[in-house]
Every structure is written in structure tokens, then in C-alpha cells.
Scaffold this active site. Structure first.
Site, PDB file in Angstrom:
ATOM      1  CB  CYS A   1      -0.933  -0.001   1.201  1.00  0.00           C
ATOM      2  SG  CYS A   1      -1.978  -1.449   1.220  1.00  0.00           S
TER       3      CYS A   1
ATOM      4  CG  HIS B   1      -3.190   2.880   2.319  1.00  0.00           C
ATOM      5  ND1 HIS B   1      -3.829   2.553   1.143  1.00  0.00           N
ATOM      6  CD2 HIS B   1      -3.214   1.760   3.075  1.00  0.00           C
ATOM      7  CE1 HIS B   1      -4.207   1.281   1.184  1.00  0.00           C
ATOM      8  NE2 HIS B   1      -3.847   0.778   2.359  1.00  0.00           N
TER       9      HIS B   1
ATOM     10  CG  ASN C   1      -6.702  -1.396   1.307  1.00  0.00           C
ATOM     11  OD1 ASN C   1      -6.017  -0.871   0.437  1.00  0.00           O
ATOM     12  ND2 ASN C   1      -6.185  -1.927   2.405  1.00  0.00           N
TER      13      ASN C   1
HETATM   14  N1  ACO Z   1     -17.853 -10.291   8.384  1.00  0.00           N
HETATM   15  C1  ACO Z   1     -18.287 -10.698   9.571  1.00  0.00           C
HETATM   16  N2  ACO Z   1     -17.465 -11.114  10.556  1.00  0.00           N
HETATM   17  C2  ACO Z   1     -16.147 -11.092  10.295  1.00  0.00           C
HETATM   18  C3  ACO Z   1     -15.619 -10.667   9.068  1.00  0.00           C
HETATM   19  C4  ACO Z   1     -16.525 -10.272   8.076  1.00  0.00           C
HETATM   20  N3  ACO Z   1     -16.136  -9.842   6.862  1.00  0.00           N
HETATM   21  N4  ACO Z   1     -14.264 -10.760   9.101  1.00  0.00           N
HETATM   22  C5  ACO Z   1     -13.948 -11.213  10.318  1.00  0.00           C
HETATM   23  N5  ACO Z   1     -15.087 -11.422  11.046  1.00  0.00           N
HETATM   24  C6  ACO Z   1     -15.225 -11.913  12.409  1.00  0.00           C
HETATM   25  C7  ACO Z   1     -14.001 -12.656  12.868  1.00  0.00           C
HETATM   26  O1  ACO Z   1     -14.050 -14.003  12.458  1.00  0.00           O
HETATM   27  C8  ACO Z   1     -14.133 -12.516  14.362  1.00  0.00           C
HETATM   28  O2  ACO Z   1     -15.051 -13.455  14.837  1.00  0.00           O
HETATM   29  P1  ACO Z   1     -14.790 -14.219  16.204  1.00  0.00           P
HETATM   30  O3  ACO Z   1     -14.756 -13.156  17.249  1.00  0.00           O
HETATM   31  O4  ACO Z   1     -15.968 -15.116  16.283  1.00  0.00           O
HETATM   32  O5  ACO Z   1     -13.487 -14.919  16.032  1.00  0.00           O
HETATM   33  C9  ACO Z   1     -14.755 -11.149  14.558  1.00  0.00           C
HETATM   34  O6  ACO Z   1     -15.315 -10.796  13.290  1.00  0.00           O
HETATM   35  C10 ACO Z   1     -13.743 -10.065  14.921  1.00  0.00           C
HETATM   36  O7  ACO Z   1     -12.635 -10.187  14.074  1.00  0.00           O
HETATM   37  P2  ACO Z   1     -11.397  -9.213  14.201  1.00  0.00           P
HETATM   38  O8  ACO Z   1     -10.372  -9.638  13.197  1.00  0.00           O
HETATM   39  O9  ACO Z   1     -10.994  -9.051  15.613  1.00  0.00           O
HETATM   40  O10 ACO Z   1     -12.079  -7.859  13.735  1.00  0.00           O
HETATM   41  P3  ACO Z   1     -11.471  -6.425  13.793  1.00  0.00           P
HETATM   42  O11 ACO Z   1     -12.307  -5.539  14.595  1.00  0.00           O
HETATM   43  O12 ACO Z   1     -10.000  -6.453  14.068  1.00  0.00           O
HETATM   44  O13 ACO Z   1     -11.641  -5.955  12.278  1.00  0.00           O
HETATM   45  C11 ACO Z   1     -10.391  -5.727  10.285  1.00  0.00           C
HETATM   46  C12 ACO Z   1     -11.029  -6.685  11.255  1.00  0.00           C
HETATM   47  C13 ACO Z   1     -11.438  -4.837   9.688  1.00  0.00           C
HETATM   48  C14 ACO Z   1      -9.713  -6.521   9.175  1.00  0.00           C
HETATM   49  C15 ACO Z   1      -9.354  -4.848  11.024  1.00  0.00           C
HETATM   50  O14 ACO Z   1      -8.512  -5.676  11.799  1.00  0.00           O
HETATM   51  C16 ACO Z   1      -8.519  -4.033  10.095  1.00  0.00           C
HETATM   52  O15 ACO Z   1      -8.999  -3.154   9.432  1.00  0.00           O
HETATM   53  N6  ACO Z   1      -7.220  -4.271  10.065  1.00  0.00           N
HETATM   54  C17 ACO Z   1      -6.334  -3.574   9.172  1.00  0.00           C
HETATM   55  C18 ACO Z   1      -6.503  -4.121   7.815  1.00  0.00           C
HETATM   56  C19 ACO Z   1      -5.704  -3.368   6.796  1.00  0.00           C
HETATM   57  O16 ACO Z   1      -5.526  -2.194   6.899  1.00  0.00           O
HETATM   58  N7  ACO Z   1      -5.253  -4.102   5.810  1.00  0.00           N
HETATM   59  C20 ACO Z   1      -4.571  -3.554   4.745  1.00  0.00           C
HETATM   60  C21 ACO Z   1      -3.162  -3.352   5.066  1.00  0.00           C
HETATM   61  S1  ACO Z   1      -2.437  -2.292   3.986  1.00  0.00           S
HETATM   62  C22 ACO Z   1      -1.771  -3.154   2.660  1.00  0.00           C
HETATM   63  O17 ACO Z   1      -0.577  -3.140   2.521  1.00  0.00           O
HETATM   64  C23 ACO Z   1      -2.652  -3.909   1.742  1.00  0.00           C
END
Ligand code: ACO
Length: 339
Positions: free
Chosen positions: A125, A266, A296
Site C-alpha cells: 500500500c 492510504h 482498500n
Molecule cells: N464479516 C463478519 N465477521 C467477520 C468478518 C466479516 N467480513 N471478518 C472477520 N469477522 C469476524 C471474525 O471471524 C471474528 O469473529 P470471532 O470473534 O468469532 O473470532 C470477529 O469478526 C472479529 O474479528 P477481528 O479480526 O478481531 O475484527 P477487527 O475488529 O480487528 O476488524 C479488520 C477486522 C477490519 C480486518 C481490522 O482488523 C482491520 O482493518 N485491520 C487492518 C486491515 C488493513 O488495513 N489491511 C490492509 C493493510 S495495507 C496493505 O498493505 C494492503
């Protein structure tokens, strides 16, 4: 100030101006509701956790190359340059058309800019901000007068569409700028930084063979050649790095946060961006957010923000603009410009 900043201070000689911009957005919109019909997710979950409402996905006949060509053509046109004026094209991407040749080489050919130099760079990114810095550096040396810098992704071909942890996050798109050598000493890149911490590579990776999967990895979805992400760790990295990286950049450049017209961050997660804005005391809309529409788009996200603001007339000559990105690698980078 970060200890590495002195090393990253460029001695810029010939200023580069951002002379034009362009973008290419696929026609097909995929809403959260549509995704929730194929994976166990919901519009409410996605909006609340990420701010994403929809993303664009390429359709028949479109590719990373075709998006890059469209964005590049527009950028050249808006810079009022002919393809033959280009000295080089750089494509920042983590979803290249092929491993070889570079997407940039075919872009140069399709634009009619042969024999301009061409290279793809991968910094996830952060790729576009890295490429912008490198292009400004090349212009500063006098080696080239005009460089096309593209950020492009077709992440729809890289995600595991059965993995709800990642497939809801990403989208396709491309955006580009043209940098041109300029005689005005008041314009151009006034500060740049580029960093990495490869020890964090496991938090966002795309394995090609089983050898690439880390021991005891708890996040691998089971499909090679798809994006694997430890969302919580990436979230922690982004929250702890974004705000400080912005503060380091303005301090190193000797400007005040208040002087910035826009901070183009980003678009990884609206919660990450809005949290940083709050902590920095930026209560207005100077930190631009468009993740609700695009998801994203990795290396394409920062130039897409720039192009939208420029087209909306919200950025004009003389404005101070900070480009900031963080991503896989781990990598992070800034580029501060006087337009
Ligand atoms: N829909 C419904 N539930 C989901 C989904 C979904 N799409 N995805 C995960 N869950 C569930 C998980 O399984 C988990 O369930 P559990 O508690 O029963 O195990 C619950 O939701 C919570 O999951 P978390 O991973 O703790 O959710 P979090 O609040 O951390 O949000 C997210 C996840 C949105 C991915 C967040 O961690 C995030 O934005 N992280 C950064 C991601 C990012 O920026 N990525 C790009 C990097 S940059 C690059 O170089 C590409």
C-alpha cells in the site's frame, strides 16, 4: 523526531511539479450486500469495522494494464504532455499484470512513449508514495524531465473470495500523476521519507508455494497465491505508526500541521484514519476519506484521493499536501509537496 529522518532527507536540486493526474475506475460496483450473499458477512459488520460500503471490481476485457493505460493517458492529457515527452513510467502495484515483463514496460508501449524507461515497484500500500519519492528524486538529479507515476491494483484477482476476513476489504482501480521538472524553487517535494520493517512480513503476505507459509501460521486461509492478513496486527501497526509518521514529516519539513491543505492517507480502514485525525486534532476534512466508495485499493488509494481532490478544485497551486501510506512489508512512507 525519528532517528532515521536525517538519512532520508533528499538534497533536491531540480524541483518537480505535479503537472497532471488521472484515474481509471472499473464500471462494476460490488456492494456489501452483494458480498454478504457469497460469504458470511453483513453490510453492518463491514461498515462498522471498516467504513467500506462498496468497491469496484474489473469486468470483462479489463486488467491492471488497461486501468494503468487509462489513468496514464488522462494524466498525460491533464499535464498537456505528449507520450514522447515521458522519460520514464513507474507502476506501483502489489498485483502486477505478470511477474515479467513489468506492467510499466507494456504501459509505455501502449501509451506510445517508447523508449521511455519503465519499472514496477512493490511496496504494497505504500508503493505509490515510494514511487512518487523516487520519481521526484530522479527529476532532482536532472536525469529526466517528465515521469509518469501510476498506482494500480487488481486485488480482486489476489483475494481469496471465500475468506471473509480479507475479501470484504479490497477493491480494484488505478490513478496516476505526471511529475515535470520545474524552474520554480517554491514548488515540488519538500520532504520525503521511506521506511520498512521486514520482520512484520507475516502480517500481510501472498504465498506462492507452501514454503512461503510461516511456521505455526494461524491466518493462512489454505489458498496459495491469495492475500493472507493478520488484520489485528496490521491494525495495531497502522494505529501506532500513522499519527507519528505525519508528525515526523511536518517536523522534518519545518511546517505546521495547520499549514497543510490536505493529508492524503492510504485508505485501509476509516476507523484507523479517523482515529489518527482525532488524535492530531484535525476536526475538519483535511484528512480525506473515500474508502466508503473504493474499499482498500492498496497502491492506487493515495493517488485516487489526490485525483479526486484535484478534480473537485480543492487543491490549487501553492497548497501544501502530505501523501502518507502504510502497508505490507511492513512499509510506510511520506511525501510532502508544495503544489
Ligand atoms: N464479516 C463478519 N465477521 C467477520 C468478518 C466479516 N467480513 N471478518 C472477520 N469477522 C469476524 C471474525 O471471524 C471474528 O469473529 P470471532 O470473534 O468469532 O473470532 C470477529 O469478526 C472479529 O474479528 P477481528 O479480526 O478481531 O475484527 P477487527 O475488529 O480487528 O476488524 C479488520 C477486522 C477490519 C480486518 C481490522 O482488523 C482491520 O482493518 N485491520 C487492518 C486491515 C488493513 O488495513 N489491511 C490492509 C493493510 S495495507 C496493505 O498493505 C494492503
Amino acid at each position: 523526531m525519528n532517528a532515521g529522518l536525517a538519512r532520508s532527507q533528499p538534497r533536491i536540486r531540480i524541483p518537480a511539479r505535479i503537472a497532471g493526474s488521472g484515474a481509471a475506475i472499473p464500471a462494476r460496483v460490488v456492494t456489501n450486500a452483494e458480498l454478504s450473499r457469497t460469504v458470511d458477512t453483513s453490510d453492518a459488520w463491514i461498515v462498522q469495522r471498516t467504513g467500506i460500503r462498496q468497491r469496484y471490481i474489473i469486468g470483462e476485457g479489463q486488467s491492471l494494464l488497461s486501468l494503468s493505460v487509462e489513468a496514464g493517458r488522462q494524466a498525460l492529457q491533464s499535464a498537456q504532455l505528449a507520450p514522447g515527452d515521458l522519460g520514464m513510467a513507474i507502476v506501483a502495484t502489489m498485483s502486477p499484470q505478470m511477474l515479467t515483463p513489468s506492467t510499466a514496460a507494456r504501459l509505455v508501449d501502449q501509451l506510445g512513449a517508447t523508449p521511455a524507461g519503465a519499472v514496477d515497484i512493490g511496496a504494497a500500500c505504500s508503493g505509490f508514495v515510494y514511487a512518487l519519492n523516487m520519481a521526484a528524486g530522479l527529476i532532482a538529479t536532472g536525469a529526466m524531465n517528465n515521469i509518469l507515476v501510476v498506482g494500480a491494483e487488481v486485488l480482486s484477482q489476489t483475494v481469496d473470495w471465500s475468506d471473509r476476513r480479507t475479501c470484504v476489504l479490497f477493491g480494484d482501480g488505478a490513478a496516476a500523476v505526471v511529475l515535470s521538472a520545474d524552474s520554480s524553487p517554491n514548488q515540488g517535494c519538500i520532504h520525503q521519507s521511506m521506511y520498512s520493517n521486514g520482520a512484520g512480513w507475516r502480517d500481510l503476505y501472498c504465498p506462492r508455494t507452501n514454503q512461503d507459509i510461516p511456521e505455526n501460521d494461524a491466518i493462512f486461509s489454505g489458498k496459495l497465491n491469495t492475500l493472507q492478513m493478520n488484520g489485528r496486527e496490521i491494525y495495531r501497526f497502522a494505529v501506532s505508526t500513522l499519527e507519528q509518521t505525519i508528525l515526523d514529516a511536518v517536523e522534518a519539513a519545518g511546517v505546521e500541521l495547520d499549514q497543510l491543505k490536505a493529508i492524503l492517507v492510504h485508505q485501509s480502514n476509516a476507523r484507523i484514519i479517523e482515529g489518527a485525525a482525532r488524535r492530531l486534532g484535525l476536526t475538519d476534512d483535511r484528512i480525506y476519506v473515500n474508502i466508503d466508495r473504493f474499499g482498500n485499493t492498496a497502491a492506487a488509494s493515495v493517488p485516487l484521493c489526490f485525483h479526486e481532490l484535484r478534480c473537485a478544485g480543492r487543491l490549487v497551486e501553492g497548497d501544501l499536501v502530505l501523501f502518507v501510506a502504510l502497508g505490507g512489508g511492513l512499509t510506510w512512507a511520506t511525501s510532502l509537496w508544495r503544489l
